[in-house]
Design an enzyme around this catalytic site. Structure first.
Site, PDB file in Angstrom:
ATOM      1  N   ASP A  16       8.809  48.511  95.418  1.00 12.89           N
ATOM      2  CA  ASP A  16       8.846  47.885  96.739  1.00 12.89           C
ATOM      3  C   ASP A  16       7.844  46.734  96.713  1.00 12.89           C
ATOM      4  O   ASP A  16       6.641  46.946  96.850  1.00 12.89           O
ATOM      5  CB  ASP A  16       8.483  48.907  97.812  1.00 12.89           C
ATOM      6  CG  ASP A  16       8.526  48.310  99.206  1.00 12.89           C
ATOM      7  OD1 ASP A  16       9.349  47.401  99.459  1.00 12.89           O
ATOM      8  OD2 ASP A  16       7.733  48.755 100.068  1.00 12.89           O
ATOM      9  N   GLU A  76      13.732  46.436  95.651  1.00 10.23           N
ATOM     10  CA  GLU A  76      14.326  46.146  96.953  1.00 10.23           C
ATOM     11  C   GLU A  76      14.537  44.644  97.107  1.00 10.23           C
ATOM     12  O   GLU A  76      13.670  43.845  96.734  1.00 10.23           O
ATOM     13  CB  GLU A  76      13.418  46.661  98.078  1.00 10.23           C
ATOM     14  CG  GLU A  76      14.065  46.564  99.446  1.00 10.23           C
ATOM     15  CD  GLU A  76      13.254  47.272 100.490  1.00 10.23           C
ATOM     16  OE1 GLU A  76      13.704  48.317 100.977  1.00 10.23           O
ATOM     17  OE2 GLU A  76      12.150  46.782 100.815  1.00 10.23           O
ATOM     18  N   ASP A 147       4.438  52.220 101.279  1.00  9.21           N
ATOM     19  CA  ASP A 147       4.967  51.405 100.176  1.00  9.21           C
ATOM     20  C   ASP A 147       5.424  52.287  99.017  1.00  9.21           C
ATOM     21  O   ASP A 147       6.469  52.053  98.428  1.00  9.21           O
ATOM     22  CB  ASP A 147       3.917  50.403  99.698  1.00  9.21           C
ATOM     23  CG  ASP A 147       3.441  49.509 100.825  1.00  9.21           C
ATOM     24  OD1 ASP A 147       4.240  48.684 101.286  1.00  9.21           O
ATOM     25  OD2 ASP A 147       2.280  49.651 101.243  1.00  9.21           O
TER      26      ASP A 147
END
Length: 174
Positions: A16, A76, A147
């Site tokens: 992420d 992502e 996160d």
């Protein structure tokens, strides 16, 4: 950078990306079975210039990749928000998040935030609390940060979708 067989155990890292905190999460997937391996985040000091922050993210991810030896990676995708400068900076962190595994010869898949939420929670607009609950159920894991939780969710998404990709390639004879 060849995909592993569908049923073979495969170690996956989800990333992420972020300039303040880049979350990472490592799982193993064997068929439908998911096993938590580890998670955390790379957090460069806030007072570093942008180039040095990107370097710190790269070095942190390289250490994680070296320590955990994943076979596949997932990152992502960046969503475009109203602040163009922030989106561009996040894109730079995302570039590092894709570069680090590629430098280790690891294939990198990309997933939209809504696809990750829909895969893990069942709804594309799920909140972080719902993701945390599902991580406890699916992996018996309690990540130290949002996160790291998002990174584990990205890894789970890849574990579910890689099977379909591998099957399509097998049927196509590739």
């Amino acid at each position: 950078m060849k995909a592993q067989p569908i049923r073979a155990a495969v170690r996956i890292i989800g990333i992420d990306p972020g300039l303040r905190r880049t979350g990472w999460g490592v799982i193993e997937s064997e068929g439908n079975r998911l096993i938590y391996v580890g998670c955390g985040s790379v957090e460069p000091p806030d007072d570093l210039p942008l180039a040095n922050r990107l370097l710190a993210i790269h070095e942190g991810l390289a250490k994680v990749l070296n320590d955990f030896q994943p076979l596949e990676a997932a990152v992502e995708q960046t969503f475009v928000n109203k602040d163009g400068v922030a989106t561009l900076k996040l894109g730079q962190a995302r570039g590092i998040a894709m570069l680090a595994p590629a430098m280790f010869g690891i294939s990198v898949a990309e997933y939209a935030p809504n696809q990750v939420k829909k895969t893990v929670v069942g709804a594309g607009h799920a909140d972080k609390g719902q993701i945390a609950v599902m991580l406890k159920i699916l992996l018996k894991a309690e990540p130290p940060s949002a996160d790291a939780a998002d990174a584990l969710a990205i890894a789970i998404t890849h574990a579910h979708h890689r099977q379909g990709q591998a099957l399509r390639m097998k049927v196509a004879g590739l």
